[in-house]
Design a protein around this motif. Structure first.
Motif, PDB file in Angstrom:
ATOM      1  N   THR A   1      -4.443 -18.907   5.901  1.00  0.00           N
ATOM      2  CA  THR A   1      -4.878 -17.958   7.222  1.00  0.00           C
ATOM      3  C   THR A   1      -4.072 -16.670   7.157  1.00  0.00           C
ATOM      4  O   THR A   1      -4.185 -15.930   7.899  1.00  0.00           O
ATOM      5  N   SER A   2      -3.043 -16.623   6.111  1.00  0.00           N
ATOM      6  CA  SER A   2      -2.435 -14.956   6.344  1.00  0.00           C
ATOM      7  C   SER A   2      -2.992 -14.218   5.347  1.00  0.00           C
ATOM      8  O   SER A   2      -2.712 -12.960   5.324  1.00  0.00           O
ATOM      9  N   THR A   3      -3.884 -14.684   4.480  1.00  0.00           N
ATOM     10  CA  THR A   3      -4.201 -13.757   3.330  1.00  0.00           C
ATOM     11  C   THR A   3      -5.078 -12.619   3.710  1.00  0.00           C
ATOM     12  O   THR A   3      -4.641 -11.457   3.171  1.00  0.00           O
ATOM     13  N   LEU A   4      -5.872 -12.884   4.755  1.00  0.00           N
ATOM     14  CA  LEU A   4      -6.704 -11.718   5.042  1.00  0.00           C
ATOM     15  C   LEU A   4      -5.698 -10.473   5.418  1.00  0.00           C
ATOM     16  O   LEU A   4      -6.005  -9.360   5.140  1.00  0.00           O
ATOM     17  N   GLU A   5      -4.742 -10.978   6.514  1.00  0.00           N
ATOM     18  CA  GLU A   5      -3.992  -9.892   7.117  1.00  0.00           C
ATOM     19  C   GLU A   5      -2.911  -9.167   5.863  1.00  0.00           C
ATOM     20  O   GLU A   5      -2.947  -8.000   6.122  1.00  0.00           O
ATOM     21  N   SER A   6      -2.432 -10.137   5.162  1.00  0.00           N
ATOM     22  CA  SER A   6      -1.684  -9.480   4.108  1.00  0.00           C
ATOM     23  C   SER A   6      -2.292  -8.545   3.181  1.00  0.00           C
ATOM     24  O   SER A   6      -1.744  -7.736   2.498  1.00  0.00           O
ATOM     25  N   SER A   7      -3.737  -8.863   2.908  1.00  0.00           N
ATOM     26  CA  SER A   7      -4.186  -8.066   1.934  1.00  0.00           C
ATOM     27  C   SER A   7      -5.001  -7.001   2.306  1.00  0.00           C
ATOM     28  O   SER A   7      -6.030  -6.259   1.664  1.00  0.00           O
ATOM     29  N   LEU A   8      -4.948  -6.673   3.933  1.00  0.00           N
ATOM     30  CA  LEU A   8      -5.973  -6.085   4.489  1.00  0.00           C
ATOM     31  C   LEU A   8      -5.836  -4.609   4.110  1.00  0.00           C
ATOM     32  O   LEU A   8      -6.941  -3.828   4.035  1.00  0.00           O
ATOM     33  N   ASP A   9      -4.617  -4.116   3.943  1.00  0.00           N
ATOM     34  CA  ASP A   9      -4.314  -2.589   3.545  1.00  0.00           C
ATOM     35  C   ASP A   9      -5.203  -2.328   2.248  1.00  0.00           C
ATOM     36  O   ASP A   9      -5.948  -1.509   2.138  1.00  0.00           O
ATOM     37  N   ASP A  10      -5.207  -3.092   1.098  1.00  0.00           N
ATOM     38  CA  ASP A  10      -6.045  -3.078   0.028  1.00  0.00           C
ATOM     39  C   ASP A  10      -7.427  -3.207   0.275  1.00  0.00           C
ATOM     40  O   ASP A  10      -8.001  -2.459  -0.574  1.00  0.00           O
ATOM     41  N   LEU A  11      -7.746  -4.222   0.802  1.00  0.00           N
ATOM     42  CA  LEU A  11      -9.278  -4.325   1.098  1.00  0.00           C
ATOM     43  C   LEU A  11      -9.889  -3.083   1.836  1.00  0.00           C
ATOM     44  O   LEU A  11     -10.838  -2.510   1.490  1.00  0.00           O
ATOM     45  N   LEU A  12      -9.018  -2.764   2.577  1.00  0.00           N
ATOM     46  CA  LEU A  12      -9.691  -1.481   3.701  1.00  0.00           C
ATOM     47  C   LEU A  12      -9.666  -0.212   2.718  1.00  0.00           C
ATOM     48  O   LEU A  12     -10.559   0.625   2.865  1.00  0.00           O
ATOM     49  N   GLU A  13      -8.703  -0.298   1.736  1.00  0.00           N
ATOM     50  CA  GLU A  13      -8.978   0.923   0.730  1.00  0.00           C
ATOM     51  C   GLU A  13     -10.279   0.794   0.079  1.00  0.00           C
ATOM     52  O   GLU A  13     -10.904   1.926  -0.162  1.00  0.00           O
ATOM     53  N   TYR A  14     -10.552  -0.417  -0.384  1.00  0.00           N
ATOM     54  CA  TYR A  14     -11.702  -0.611  -1.018  1.00  0.00           C
ATOM     55  C   TYR A  14     -13.168  -0.264  -0.102  1.00  0.00           C
ATOM     56  O   TYR A  14     -14.119   0.239  -0.243  1.00  0.00           O
ATOM     57  N   GLU A  15     -12.819  -0.751   1.151  1.00  0.00           N
ATOM     58  CA  GLU A  15     -13.908  -0.767   2.229  1.00  0.00           C
ATOM     59  C   GLU A  15     -14.231   0.706   2.568  1.00  0.00           C
ATOM     60  O   GLU A  15     -15.406   0.635   2.883  1.00  0.00           O
TER      61      GLU A  15
END
Lengths: 557, 477
Positions: free
Chosen positions: B438-452
């Motif tokens: 349940t924590s994965t999305l929030e903890s990797s959000l910055d990286d993901l948003l960069e690709y987003e």
């Protein structure tokens, strides 16, 4: 929405760069032997289809250039043999770099020089065939090419075989300069020797036939055939553009253009080429020396005209006035020469052009068999409706028509073929072009030429036979007429005008100038008269030709 | 079987319920707010009634109006969908009182499970594992500290009457407990009218695993397998899948049986979901029961072949379950992505507006549950979820690839969406491996948003440079 798709494509491309874990698939080259685009319409077809379709585009009918291997596959029966000596490089003027270029062509082409000869059969007719290959130094005329042609002609003469050459060439071989130019003379001389000895040489011009090849053996065929769209020229379009800077009209120097201008006998589609050549070879190779109609030929001894006037009995037709017969002779629905030809002959193969200026569609000639005997025919054409009448100049030939007739009759004389001419013309065309091109000269030449022919000739007048334009095709051993045909010094209308300055006296003129078939018979102009339904004609033509053949044979002895 | 049902909801779930009703030959009545007159659930309805203004309390939560429409139009039952009135015991009771059938468990059951402290007690009695913590309401901070030390920090204190995180605090030590206890009590009091708190050990970074339950009026209860809803941001599920890769068959059976025990602890009927957390050591703990259809129910439908809404209606009409537990089979793997009209890079700001155009993916084993259409105006009054893409695959990686493919096809013009974030999420390592919690999305959000950012729409100026030039021209003169 289009923008959105474009944007998405860009986005995914960027994303792909990040997420593609595997190396991108190696781009595979489309195998070179898989697809070829049609150079004319761009139609992209698999090479299998090109191969099956004889390299003719099914979409636009473009005839692609083909090499030796494919040409022989299309033309020859199985089991032919190559007859040339293996080629050995020569450099007659020590031209630098020639050897490397030649070597490369030698290694990369089906052929070992720009022409190869084979001996084999086409539709079971034994023949020697030469094929040029543009893949070999543009099919240029080098000294080996010249030698091979001369050797092949010699062998054909020795073995009494016909010779066919498929030309495809850019012209002279620049690397051999003046030696190449000399080949034009040598091969032309050899062709002449072969033809004088009675050999049949058929030239098939294929794309492209230009320069020194056009100006030598390609144009010297007894018969010249070509494929649709073939480029045929002396000075190719690029040369003309670069030397005299003249813009060329569309369709200039194509096969179609050359037929119109009288330099080629026929355009034959590639798929029909083998069959046509087989037919021509059979016509020349026939051992038959007399007309032999079969029983079933005589069963169809009467011609049923398109329109029959049933009220008119044979009795009445006896009582027609001269002018009424003129009208009948001019009836556009009357039996025409072509119908008579088809009634009498089979295997009709038309040949075109005077080899000088044009092909006149009003005079039509060619080869056919008459009761199995190969003959040369010439007949006039009038047309039945306004459209065709205008195209055929209302049956009035131009000088080129007479010159074509003379050319074909010369061929007939050379190959010992009897000649049948069938005539229905109001006369030679009186006009500017006709005079400019020497109508008088053309007619005069024909009169002398026909009169001195050794081969048997019969002329048949089916309708009108007007003046010089008719007699130039009618100086035959025998002259036949249909009962309602007329033969005149000029039209009754012209006669009335000249003599009485009154065109309304045309009926009187017709009655007095003696123009009916019966008159001709009585005046000893015509040898025999036949009813309009042609009954008895077959028998008479057969007997007459056979009799003439016998007589001429005895004369020769 | 019912002949006519009122659907007391909006958006995609209203359309979803209507579809099953139509397939069953049941007439439906839709209700809507003044803001929703163009909404798809209204446009597709044969009968629809406006029941009030745009704010939910004026319309979709307006029980009186809804009941009036249901009675006036001759409905026999009301389907509440999810959210809104779906877990409102008062409403369920009122529906029964006016003589209609509430499609779902009765008000008392909703109440019993809705009181979290009560539910916790019921589960302990039913031998369903719950996180260590208090047996009931915390009397004061001192007891709370005592219990917290027994269970081990960190712990959570939660509002007994609440949900959705309000009145909830994470406590890491005794000092914090003293500091937070009163604050949380006050917040719960304000939010729910009840300041009672209870305490649970905080299971850190667990997987959120839930079990779909069907229970008929005859007392049969089966589960339809699990759903892994751990790809969450701020407790909002974003991507759900079934079955969860972490569960062995044995563990799945254990949890399924526990879920059935949990449901059997109360008098339950209809569809429901038992939520668990699964810690690092694969120990599971009961969290709560959702007494309604859930957003992510289609993935269970994809792998079981059972139409859950259809079963809800059948059960409500008195029919018994179509299969037994042993007949239930899970086939392949299914994933759902929730498409929200929001801008992830701008702190997930909602992005209401007009849908200019869209292309929805399609093809084999792809399901779209949505209520948008070209020209539809997304209202700011309601949930920002505009579509759900559900895919099925023979196995998990097959399903992931199919979902990626779907997102590659999806185009929504006019509003910002989280589709780009969803797409890049499907390339995240723990997502690919199935190990995320349940924590994965929030903890990797910055990286993901960069690709987003790759999927950001260009500014409107970039899109229409010609129009800009036209505006500039007169000034140049």
């Amino acid at each position: 929405m289009k923008d959105s798709f474009d944007l998405r494509r860009e986005q995914l491309e960027k994303m792909n760069k990040l997420t593609r874990l595997r190396a991108p698939a190696k781009k595979k080259e489309i195998p070179a032997d898989l697809f070829t685009a049609c150079p004319q319409c761009g139609n992209y077809l698999s090479n299998r289809i090109w191969y099956d379709n004889l390299y003719v585009c099914p979409n636009c009918n473009k005839h692609l250039r083909i090499g030796v291997k494919n040409r022989l596959r299309i033309i020859m029966d199985d089991g032919y043999e190559f007859i040339d000596q293996p080629s050995e490089f020569r450099n007659p003027i020590e031209f630098p770099g020639y050897q490397e270029k030649w070597q490369k062509a030698y290694e990369n082409t089906d052929a070992d020089e720009a022409i190869v000869f084979v001996k084999g059969t086409i539709e079971a007719e034994l023949v020697i065939v030469g094929v040029m290959d543009t893949n070999f130094l543009m099919g240029s005329l080098g000294s080996i090419v010249g030698d091979r042609i001369i050797k092949a002609l010699g062998r054909a003469q020795e073995e009494q075989l016909p010779l066919i050459i498929f030309t495809a060439s850019g012209g002279a071989r620049m690397q051999e300069a003046i030696i190449s130019l000399m080949q034009m003379r040598y091969v032309s001389e050899a062709v002449g020797r072969f033809q004088r000895a009675g050999g049949l040489y058929i030239s098939v011009m294929t794309d492209p036939t230009t320069g020194g090849v056009t100006a030598s053996f390609a144009s010297l065929g007894n018969i010249i055939l070509t494929e649709p769209g073939t480029l045929i020229a002396f000075a190719g379009p690029r040369v003309i553009r670069d030397t005299i800077r003249q813009e060329l009209p569309e369709g200039f120097q194509t096969a179609e253009h050359l037929v119109e201008h009288g330099f080629v006998d026929r355009i034959i589609e590639r798929k029909n080429l083998k069959e046509s050549l087989g037919k021509l070879l059979r016509l020349h190779n026939s051992k038959q020396n007399k007309v032999e109609y079969k029983e079933e030929d005589y069963q169809k001894d009467k011609f049923l005209p398109i329109q029959t006037n049933q009220e008119e009995s044979a009795q009445e037709s006896q009582e027609l006035t001269a002018f009424q017969r003129v009208k009948k002779a001019r009836d556009p629905h009357r039996i025409c020469p072509r119908q008579v030809l088809e009634f009498l002959c089979q295997d009709i193969f038309e040949l075109k052009g005077d080899r000088l200026y044009a092909d006149d569609p009003t005079i039509c000639g060619g080869l056919a068999t008459l009761g199995g005997l190969p003959i040369t025919f010439v007949h006039t054409k009038k047309g039945r409706d306004l459209d065709s009448q205008m195209k055929l100049n209302f049956g009035m030939p131009h000088p080129e028509g007479y010159r074509k007739a003379r050319r074909l009759m010369q061929e007939a004389e050379d190959f010992g073929r009897p000649i049948l001419t069938i005539i229905d013309t109001p006369g030679a065309y009186p006009g500017l072009g006709s005079e400019n091109r020497g109508m008088g000269e053309a007619l005069a030449q024909n009169l002398r030429f026909m009169s001195s022919l050794r081969t048997p000739t019969i002329a048949l007048i089916t309708g009108e036979a007007g003046s010089g334009g008719a007699i130039a095709l009618a100086c035959s051993d025998k002259l036949f007429m249909l009962e309602n045909a007329v033969y005149t010094i000029l039209s009754p209308e012209g006669f009335a005008t000249i003599l009485w300055k009154d065109v309304s006296k045309v009926e009187e003129a017709a009655a007095n100038m003696r123009l009916t078939a019966q008159d001709m018979f009585e005046l000893n102009v015509c040898d025999q008269v036949f009813p309009d339904d042609l009954s008895g004609l077959k028998q008479a033509i057969a007997n007459t030709f056979n009799q003439l053949i016998e007589e001429k044979k005895e004369n020769v002895k | 079987m019912f002949r006519k049902i009122l659907i007391a909801n909006r958006g995609e779930i209203a359309v979803r319920i209507m579809r099953s009703c139509r397939e069953m030959g049941i007439d439906t009545v839709m209700v809507y707010s003044t803001a929703d007159s163009n909404a798809l659930h209204v446009q597709l309805a044969s009968e629809a009634y406006c029941i009030g203004g745009p704010l939910p309390k004026d319309s979709y939560l307006n029980m009186q109006a809804i009941l009036t429409v249901a009675l006036e139009t001759g409905c026999e039952a009301i389907h509440p969908g999810y959210g809104l009135l779906s877990e409102n015991a008062d409403f369920a009771n009122m529906v029964e009182e006016v003589g209609l059938k509430f499609i779902g468990p009765c008000g008392a059951t909703i109440d019993a499970l809705g009181d979290k402290a009560n539910a916790r007690r019921l589960m302990i009695e039913a031998d369903v594992p719950v996180p260590p913590g208090s047996d009931g309401i915390l009397p004061n901070a001192e007891v709370a500290i005592e219990l917290a030390e027994k269970a081990g920090y960190p712990v959570l204190i939660k509002a007994a009457a609440g949900g959705g995180g309000r009145g909830m605090r994470r406590i890491d030590n005794a000092e914090q407990m003293i500091a937070m206890f009163n604050e949380a009590t006050l917040e719960a009091q304000n939010a729910f009218g009840d300041g009672s708190l209870y305490l649970e050990k905080l299971i850190e970074n667990p997987k959120h695993i839930e079990f779909q339950i069907l229970a008929d009026q005859q007392g049969n209860v089966i589960h339809l397998g699990d759903r892994d809803c751990s790809w969450q941001r701020r407790r909002q599920k974003v991507i759900e899948e079934t079955p969860c890769t972490r569960l062995s068959d044995q563990l799945r059976n254990e949890m399924g049986e526990a879920a059935i025990r949990a449901i059997k602890a109360v008098e339950y009927e209809g569809a429901g979901t038992v939520e668990f957390v699964l810690d690092k050591n694969n120990k599971f703990y009961f969290i709560e029961v959702n007494t309604r259809i859930q957003v992510e129910h289609p993935i269970t439908e994809m792998v079981t072949g059972i139409d859950i809404v259809r079963e809800q209606i059948r059960i409500a009409s008195g029919a018994s379950l179509p299969i037994t537990q042993s007949e239930m089979q899970i086939r392949g793997h299914a994933i759902e992505c929730r498409i929200n009209a929001e801008k992830p890079s701008d702190n997930f700001r909602p992005s209401p507006g007009k849908i200019k155009n869209y292309i929805m993916p399609g093809g084999r084993s792809v399901r779209i549950d949505s209520a948008i259409y070209p020209g539809y105006e997304i209202s700011p009054y309601y949930d920002s979820m505009i579509a759900k893409i559900i895919v099925h695959g023979n196995n998990r990686s097959h399903a992931i690839r199919r979902m990626r493919r779907c997102l590659e096809e999806l185009i929504i013009d006019g509003v910002d969406t989280n589709a780009g974030l969803l797409y890049v999420s499907l390339f995240e390592q723990s997502m690919i491996r199935g190990t995320y919690d349940t924590s994965t999305l929030e903890s990797s959000l910055d990286d993901l948003l960069e690709y987003e950012t790759i999927f950001h729409l260009p500014d409107s100026a970039e899109l229409n440079p010609e129009e800009d030039n036209e505006l500039v021209l007169p000034e140049e003169r």
